[in-house]
Design an enzyme around this catalytic site. Structure first.
Site, PDB file in Angstrom:
ATOM      1  N   LYS A 114      -6.579 -15.709  -1.883  1.00  0.00           N
ATOM      2  CA  LYS A 114      -6.383 -15.277  -3.269  1.00  0.00           C
ATOM      3  C   LYS A 114      -6.581 -16.417  -4.256  1.00  0.00           C
ATOM      4  CE  LYS A 114      -3.829 -11.042  -2.588  1.00  0.00           C
ATOM      5  NZ  LYS A 114      -2.696 -10.178  -2.882  1.00  0.00           N
ATOM      6  N   LYS A 197     -10.722  -5.632   4.761  1.00  0.00           N
ATOM      7  CA  LYS A 197      -9.813  -4.477   4.820  1.00  0.00           C
ATOM      8  C   LYS A 197      -9.821  -3.659   3.524  1.00  0.00           C
ATOM      9  CE  LYS A 197      -5.339  -5.969   3.195  1.00  0.00           C
ATOM     10  NZ  LYS A 197      -3.916  -5.870   3.264  1.00  0.00           N
ATOM     11  N   LYS A 200      -5.940  -1.948  -2.058  1.00  0.00           N
ATOM     12  CA  LYS A 200      -5.733  -1.216  -3.312  1.00  0.00           C
ATOM     13  C   LYS A 200      -6.094  -2.043  -4.531  1.00  0.00           C
ATOM     14  CE  LYS A 200      -0.854  -1.444  -2.460  1.00  0.00           C
ATOM     15  NZ  LYS A 200      -0.503  -2.871  -2.420  1.00  0.00           N
TER      16      LYS A 200
HETATM   17  P1  ATP Z   1      -3.274  -5.836  -2.146  1.00  0.00           P
HETATM   18  O1  ATP Z   1      -4.683  -5.371  -2.155  1.00  0.00           O
HETATM   19  O2  ATP Z   1      -2.619  -5.685  -3.456  1.00  0.00           O
HETATM   20  O3  ATP Z   1      -3.085  -7.187  -1.545  1.00  0.00           O
HETATM   21  P2  ATP Z   1      -2.811  -4.062   0.080  1.00  0.00           P
HETATM   22  O4  ATP Z   1      -3.489  -2.769  -0.201  1.00  0.00           O
HETATM   23  O5  ATP Z   1      -3.444  -4.964   1.041  1.00  0.00           O
HETATM   24  O6  ATP Z   1      -2.467  -4.817  -1.264  1.00  0.00           O
HETATM   25  P3  ATP Z   1       0.000  -4.363   0.682  1.00  0.00           P
HETATM   26  O7  ATP Z   1       0.940  -3.900  -0.351  1.00  0.00           O
HETATM   27  O8  ATP Z   1      -0.235  -5.823   0.771  1.00  0.00           O
HETATM   28  O9  ATP Z   1      -1.396  -3.618   0.542  1.00  0.00           O
HETATM   29  O10 ATP Z   1       0.415  -3.825   2.087  1.00  0.00           O
HETATM   30  C1  ATP Z   1       1.356  -2.831   2.384  1.00  0.00           C
HETATM   31  C2  ATP Z   1       1.317  -2.532   3.869  1.00  0.00           C
HETATM   32  O11 ATP Z   1       0.125  -1.809   4.176  1.00  0.00           O
HETATM   33  C3  ATP Z   1       1.305  -3.756   4.764  1.00  0.00           C
HETATM   34  O12 ATP Z   1       2.141  -3.532   5.868  1.00  0.00           O
HETATM   35  C4  ATP Z   1      -0.123  -3.903   5.163  1.00  0.00           C
HETATM   36  O13 ATP Z   1      -0.249  -4.558   6.397  1.00  0.00           O
HETATM   37  C5  ATP Z   1      -0.581  -2.444   5.227  1.00  0.00           C
HETATM   38  N1  ATP Z   1      -2.010  -2.319   4.935  1.00  0.00           N
HETATM   39  C6  ATP Z   1      -2.606  -2.667   3.775  1.00  0.00           C
HETATM   40  N2  ATP Z   1      -3.921  -2.396   3.809  1.00  0.00           N
HETATM   41  C7  ATP Z   1      -4.169  -1.875   5.039  1.00  0.00           C
HETATM   42  C8  ATP Z   1      -5.343  -1.410   5.699  1.00  0.00           C
HETATM   43  N3  ATP Z   1      -6.520  -1.433   5.103  1.00  0.00           N
HETATM   44  N4  ATP Z   1      -5.241  -0.931   6.952  1.00  0.00           N
HETATM   45  C9  ATP Z   1      -4.046  -0.907   7.563  1.00  0.00           C
HETATM   46  N5  ATP Z   1      -2.896  -1.330   7.011  1.00  0.00           N
HETATM   47  C10 ATP Z   1      -2.938  -1.807   5.763  1.00  0.00           C
END
Ligand code: ATP
Ligand code: LTN
Length: 333
Positions: A114, A197, A200
């Site tokens: 980041k 991955k 959001k």
């Molecule tokens: P950001 O993009 O804001 O970093 P994020 O979408 O990666 O956020 P988080 O809030 O960091 O989501 O994660 C919430 C939970 O969802 C965590 O346990 C993370 O491991 C899981 N998670 C996030 N994205 C994925 C994905 N693409 N596949 C599986 N699990 C996910």
């Protein structure tokens, strides 16, 4: 209730929850809620470690809460709350900051990823100490287990290190938590770049599906999903785009990846992508109806987060009081 193991987990309201959050984490949280004493949190304080518009943060925070409930989290059974409502998170975080090292925080891959995108003079210190706040979240509740995706393993390691360091310096204070990373918690990948991955906070909307996307949007995003040039539906690493779509299909229908590949033998991508879209639409429909209802009933959401914060506060205060005493702060009463 007394003998149940404690679980803590959270998601950032950095956007609306995606299919990745749902299939990779939230569905699993729902399964755990009857067996464990669960604390599920909307970690809004983590969401300001990168620039965020206040009105978007307010909107996303309520949405995430509504998404949790619509996906099946039962507010009667778990403690459901918003991180900034329980000030002990910020307070413990400060103390733990004084027991965390610059070097170890600098090794966190999420920070490296980041911060790489930012100029040195505009990297918020909060982005650097993000894992310490996460450690505070978990340690306040003496959590035994923390269900997260593979990407959070390193943050769990540092949480354990900080807890052990504090316990060794003073005396047994924190439970040292274990990560709870489900083996089939397949990582859902971006629809536009299947090597990273689904996230959001991706700047490209076509990269993710949010739980609130309507049917036409889902169909359109699936049509645009990056596949590759082989033209056959096969489950292998040379076709990461197709592999990702098979994983999504499989997680929703419980069919194995082999069964799905067999189903599409001799058929092209177009039919396959259309079908994946329909499977997703079917899975999300009842959830969307609930989300809609919840977002129109903000009073109900408010009751839930107020009650959740009260429950969480009581548990968190107990730990914080112990910590303050151990480091030598004089109790006010
Ligand atoms: P950001 O993009 O804001 O970093 P994020 O979408 O990666 O956020 P988080 O809030 O960091 O989501 O994660 C919430 C939970 O969802 C965590 O346990 C993370 O491991 C899981 N998670 C996030 N994205 C994925 C994905 N693409 N596949 C599986 N699990 C996910
Ligand atoms: N860093 C996590 C979100 C998070 C979390 C937590 C997860 C903040 N505090 C405590 C589990 C336990 C993420 O980005 N997924």
């Amino acid at each position: 209730m007394e003998n149940k193991k404690v679980i803590f987990s959270g998601m950032q309201p950095s956007g609306s929850l995606t299919l990745g959050n749902y299939l990779g984490a939230l569905k699993n949280w729902v399964k755990l809620q009857s067996e464990y004493d669960c604390y599920y949190c909307v970690v809004d304080m983590h969401a300001i470690t990168v620039p965020k518009e206040p009105k978007d943060l307010r909107k996303n925070t309520l949405e995430v809460l509504a998404n949790y409930i619509a996906a099946g989290i039962d507010p009667e059974q778990v403690t459901l709350f918003i991180q900034s409502h329980v000030s002990a998170h910020a307070e413990l975080s400060w103390v733990l900051n004084c027991f965390s090292y610059f070097g170890e925080l600098g090794r966190m891959t999420q920070f490296k990823d980041k911060s790489k995108k930012l100029d040195n003079n505009s990297i918020p210190a909060g982005l650097f100490t993000y894992p310490v706040l996460m450690a505070a979240d978990i340690l306040l509740y003496q959590a035994d287990l923390v269900p997260v995706g593979e990407d959070q393993r390193q943050h769990l390691e540092i949480t354990r290190d900080i807890a052990q360091r504090f316990n060794n310096r003073f005396s047994e204070t924190f439970k040292v938590p274990d990560p709870f990373i489900s083996k089939d918690g397949a990582k859902i990948m971006s629809l536009q770049d299947p090597t990273s991955k689904m996230s959001k906070s991706d700047s490209n909307e076509n990269a993710y599906i949010i739980l609130m996307d309507d049917a036409d949007t889902i169909r359109r995003k699936l049509k645009r999903a990056v596949t590759d040039s082989e033209g056959v539906v096969r489950y292998n690493d040379n076709q990461p785009g197709v592999k990702n779509l098979i994983n999504i299909y499989s997680k929703i229908t419980d069919k194995t990846t082999d069964e799905i590949a067999a189903l599409y033998e001799g058929k092209g991508y177009a039919q396959f992508k259309d079908d994946v879209a329909e499977v997703i639409i079917g899975e999300l429909k009842p959830i969307q109806e609930k989300i809609d209802y919840l977002l129109k009933n903000k009073d109900y959401l408010e009751k839930i987060y107020v009650h959740g914060a009260e429950k969480a506060e009581a548990a968190a205060r107990k730990t914080l009081r112990k910590v303050y005493k151990k480091v030598g702060f004089i109790p006010r009463y």
